[in-house]
Design a protein around this motif. Structure first.
Motif, mmCIF file in Angstrom:
data_model
loop_
_atom_site.group_PDB
_atom_site.id
_atom_site.type_symbol
_atom_site.label_atom_id
_atom_site.label_comp_id
_atom_site.label_asym_id
_atom_site.label_seq_id
_atom_site.Cartn_x
_atom_site.Cartn_y
_atom_site.Cartn_z
ATOM 1 N N CYS A 161 0.840 -1.192 0.000
ATOM 2 C CA CYS A 161 0.000 0.000 0.000
ATOM 3 C C CYS A 161 0.883 1.253 0.000
ATOM 4 C CB CYS A 161 -0.893 -0.033 1.238
ATOM 5 S SG CYS A 161 -1.809 1.466 1.608
ATOM 6 N N GLY A 162 0.380 2.345 -0.550
ATOM 7 C CA GLY A 162 1.125 3.594 -0.561
ATOM 8 C C GLY A 162 1.377 4.183 0.808
ATOM 9 N N ASP A 219 10.046 -7.705 4.056
ATOM 10 C CA ASP A 219 10.399 -7.228 2.722
ATOM 11 C C ASP A 219 11.581 -6.276 2.871
ATOM 12 O OD1 ASP A 219 10.626 -6.229 0.198
ATOM 13 O OD2 ASP A 219 8.739 -5.116 0.216
ATOM 14 N N LEU A 220 12.755 -6.752 2.517
ATOM 15 C CA LEU A 220 13.980 -5.964 2.696
ATOM 16 C C LEU A 220 14.542 -5.419 1.387
ATOM 17 C CD1 LEU A 220 15.794 -8.285 5.293
ATOM 18 C CD2 LEU A 220 14.356 -6.279 5.744
ATOM 19 N N ILE A 221 13.926 -5.755 0.254
ATOM 20 C CA ILE A 221 14.502 -5.353 -1.035
ATOM 21 C C ILE A 221 13.508 -4.582 -1.908
ATOM 22 C CG2 ILE A 221 16.101 -7.292 -1.017
ATOM 23 C CD1 ILE A 221 14.291 -8.585 -3.190
ATOM 24 N N GLY A 222 12.385 -4.154 -1.328
ATOM 25 C CA GLY A 222 11.444 -3.366 -2.106
ATOM 26 C C GLY A 222 10.465 -4.169 -2.929
ATOM 27 N N ASP A 223 10.122 -5.369 -2.464
ATOM 28 C CA ASP A 223 9.104 -6.149 -3.162
ATOM 29 C C ASP A 223 7.755 -5.433 -3.202
ATOM 30 O OD1 ASP A 223 10.378 -8.416 -4.168
ATOM 31 O OD2 ASP A 223 10.303 -9.457 -2.241
ATOM 32 N N TYR A 224 7.556 -4.485 -2.290
ATOM 33 C CA TYR A 224 6.292 -3.751 -2.278
ATOM 34 C C TYR A 224 6.091 -2.920 -3.547
ATOM 35 C CZ TYR A 224 9.211 0.188 -0.656
ATOM 36 O OH TYR A 224 10.169 1.161 -0.525
ATOM 37 N N ASP A 278 1.184 -7.102 -8.801
ATOM 38 C CA ASP A 278 0.713 -7.574 -7.500
ATOM 39 C C ASP A 278 1.908 -8.089 -6.717
ATOM 40 O OD1 ASP A 278 -0.289 -9.115 -5.333
ATOM 41 O OD2 ASP A 278 -2.166 -9.472 -6.387
ATOM 42 N N SER A 279 2.269 -7.362 -5.656
ATOM 43 C CA SER A 279 3.470 -7.708 -4.887
ATOM 44 C C SER A 279 3.367 -9.063 -4.218
ATOM 45 C CB SER A 279 3.716 -6.629 -3.817
ATOM 46 O OG SER A 279 3.902 -5.377 -4.409
ATOM 47 N N GLU A 280 2.159 -9.475 -3.855
ATOM 48 C CA GLU A 280 2.003 -10.756 -3.170
ATOM 49 C C GLU A 280 2.174 -11.939 -4.112
ATOM 50 O OE1 GLU A 280 -1.091 -9.130 0.246
ATOM 51 O OE2 GLU A 280 -1.714 -10.735 -1.080
ATOM 52 N N TRP A 301 3.622 -15.493 1.195
ATOM 53 C CA TRP A 301 3.853 -14.483 2.224
ATOM 54 C C TRP A 301 3.194 -14.816 3.553
ATOM 55 C CZ3 TRP A 301 7.345 -10.750 1.888
ATOM 56 C CH2 TRP A 301 7.760 -10.299 0.636
ATOM 57 N N PHE A 302 2.058 -15.529 3.555
ATOM 58 C CA PHE A 302 1.236 -15.593 4.766
ATOM 59 C C PHE A 302 1.042 -17.023 5.263
ATOM 60 C CE2 PHE A 302 -0.523 -11.967 2.209
ATOM 61 C CZ PHE A 302 0.121 -10.982 2.920
ATOM 62 N N TYR A 303 1.046 -17.142 6.600
ATOM 63 C CA TYR A 303 0.862 -18.429 7.265
ATOM 64 C C TYR A 303 -0.060 -18.240 8.462
ATOM 65 C CZ TYR A 303 4.786 -19.966 4.421
ATOM 66 O OH TYR A 303 5.593 -20.277 3.356
ATOM 67 N N GLU A 304 -0.577 -19.352 8.969
ATOM 68 C CA GLU A 304 -1.478 -19.281 10.113
ATOM 69 C C GLU A 304 -0.706 -19.007 11.404
ATOM 70 O OE1 GLU A 304 -0.062 -23.425 9.483
ATOM 71 O OE2 GLU A 304 -1.193 -22.054 8.183
ATOM 72 N N MET A 305 -1.431 -18.502 12.389
ATOM 73 C CA MET A 305 -0.836 -18.305 13.716
ATOM 74 C C MET A 305 -0.271 -19.625 14.227
ATOM 75 S SD MET A 305 -3.693 -15.953 15.639
ATOM 76 C CE MET A 305 -4.973 -17.207 15.479
ATOM 77 N N GLY A 306 0.876 -19.533 14.901
ATOM 78 C CA GLY A 306 1.504 -20.732 15.438
ATOM 79 C C GLY A 306 2.492 -21.374 14.487
ATOM 80 N N ASP A 307 2.677 -20.793 13.309
ATOM 81 C CA ASP A 307 3.636 -21.330 12.356
ATOM 82 C C ASP A 307 5.045 -21.287 12.952
ATOM 83 O OD1 ASP A 307 4.355 -22.066 9.477
ATOM 84 O OD2 ASP A 307 5.593 -20.276 9.819
#
Length: 309
Positions: A161-162, A220-225, A230-232, A241-247
């Motif tokens: 997001c901007g 994101d350390l290299i500007g993938d945003y 679509d960055s994702e 990018w995303f995982y459930e809680m407890g991963d």
């Protein structure tokens, strides 16, 4: 949050494929202990086609053992030509969009309408204070529209997001009216953007009206945003990018986060979100069940300990 995919004889489908698939989806969500659902604003068209009204769809949800629809996410098609919060010429179009939207959902009582408050980062940069002020002014006006309808406007900041860095976030909220513009904290998105979700929540707890609880294994350390479109999906560095809680590899300190939420006495729904959970062999139903286990067996205990102090 009703991200969901499952396999069928003709490939991946979501729960909106038919009444039968919606029936199975709602039963699974209720069976593992969730109380309610959030949905996307664009689902209004499918709701009208299949159920006739949002009130009828909510009745269907309730028949399956869930309380109600709590929030809707207004997933706008941001386009600098006609729908860009930092461009004043598009504001009349956006305001009219929300007048129509609030009328569409008036058949039920929502808690929040959730928005990403800026275009994709690459369409807004360079992000300046002037652009953030213009954006804030728009959402103050939109928040007045939603408040008149009895619904809070709340902002959700994706890492692409901007408005995603801590400076951008602080500047934006400094120019928005707390009466009209609230905050929806996404634990993974802020973590990816190198914003500590606990510190950020603590700083704005009085304005927080909801959460998306999910984990991530990556900053994101290299500007993938900035990845188009679509960055994702397009980031070469990170397939999921995303995982459930407890991963096991998760970066979010959920125990610390829920302690902060309990200390502040938040009284509302906590939403679990599994965006693109089916990547790399993942499964939405499995992630939803694992997160429910973690909420019941870890977070509830930790929150109770914090309250008992």
């Amino acid at each position: 949050m009703d991200h969901w995919r499952s396999q069928s004889p003709h490939g991946p489908i979501d729960q909106w494929e038919s009444r039968a698939t919606m029936d199975r989806f709602l039963k699974q969500v209720a069976a593992v202990g969730y109380d309610a659902i959030d949905t996307f604003d664009f689902r209004w068209y499918q709701i009208m086609g299949e159920y006739g009204s949002v009130a009828n769809y909510q009745e269907y949800v309730q028949e399956h053992g869930l309380d109600r629809i709590v929030n809707t996410f207004h997933a706008a098609d941001y386009d600098p030509r006609n729908y860009a919060p930092h461009i004043p010429a598009t504001h009349a179009n956006i305001l009219e969009d929300f007048r129509v939207t609030m009328d569409r959902w008036s058949g039920i009582q929502l808690d929040n309408i959730i928005v990403m408050p800026a275009t994709l980062y690459y369409d807004m940069e360079p992000v300046t204070e002037d652009k953030l002020k213009i954006t804030a002014d728009l959402w103050n006006q939109v928040g007045a529209i939603t408040k008149d309808a009895g619904v809070r406007l709340t902002c959700h900041h994706e890492f692409f997001c901007g408005i995603q860095s801590r400076w951008e976030l602080d500047t934006f909220y400094a120019h928005t009216d707390p009466e009209y513009v609230h905050l929806f904290v996404d634990t993974a998105q802020h973590c990816i953007a190198s914003v500590d979700p606990i510190e950020f929540y603590e700083a704005y707890a009085d304005r927080v009206s909801g959460f998306h609880f999910k984990d991530t294994r990556n900053h994101d350390l290299i500007g993938d945003y900035r990845r188009r479109p679509d960055s994702e999906i397009m980031a070469d560095t990170t397939e999921r990018w995303f995982y459930e809680m407890g991963d096991e590899g998760g970066l979010v300190d959920f125990e610390g986060f829920i302690r902060a939420v309990a200390r502040r006495g938040f009284d509302g729904y906590l939403s679990v979100e599994h965006d693109k959970a089916n990547k790399l062999g993942g499964d939405h139903a499995e992630s939803t069940a694992i997160a429910a286990w973690y909420a019941k067996n870890v977070l509830e205990r930790v929150a109770a300990e914090e309250v008992a102090k």
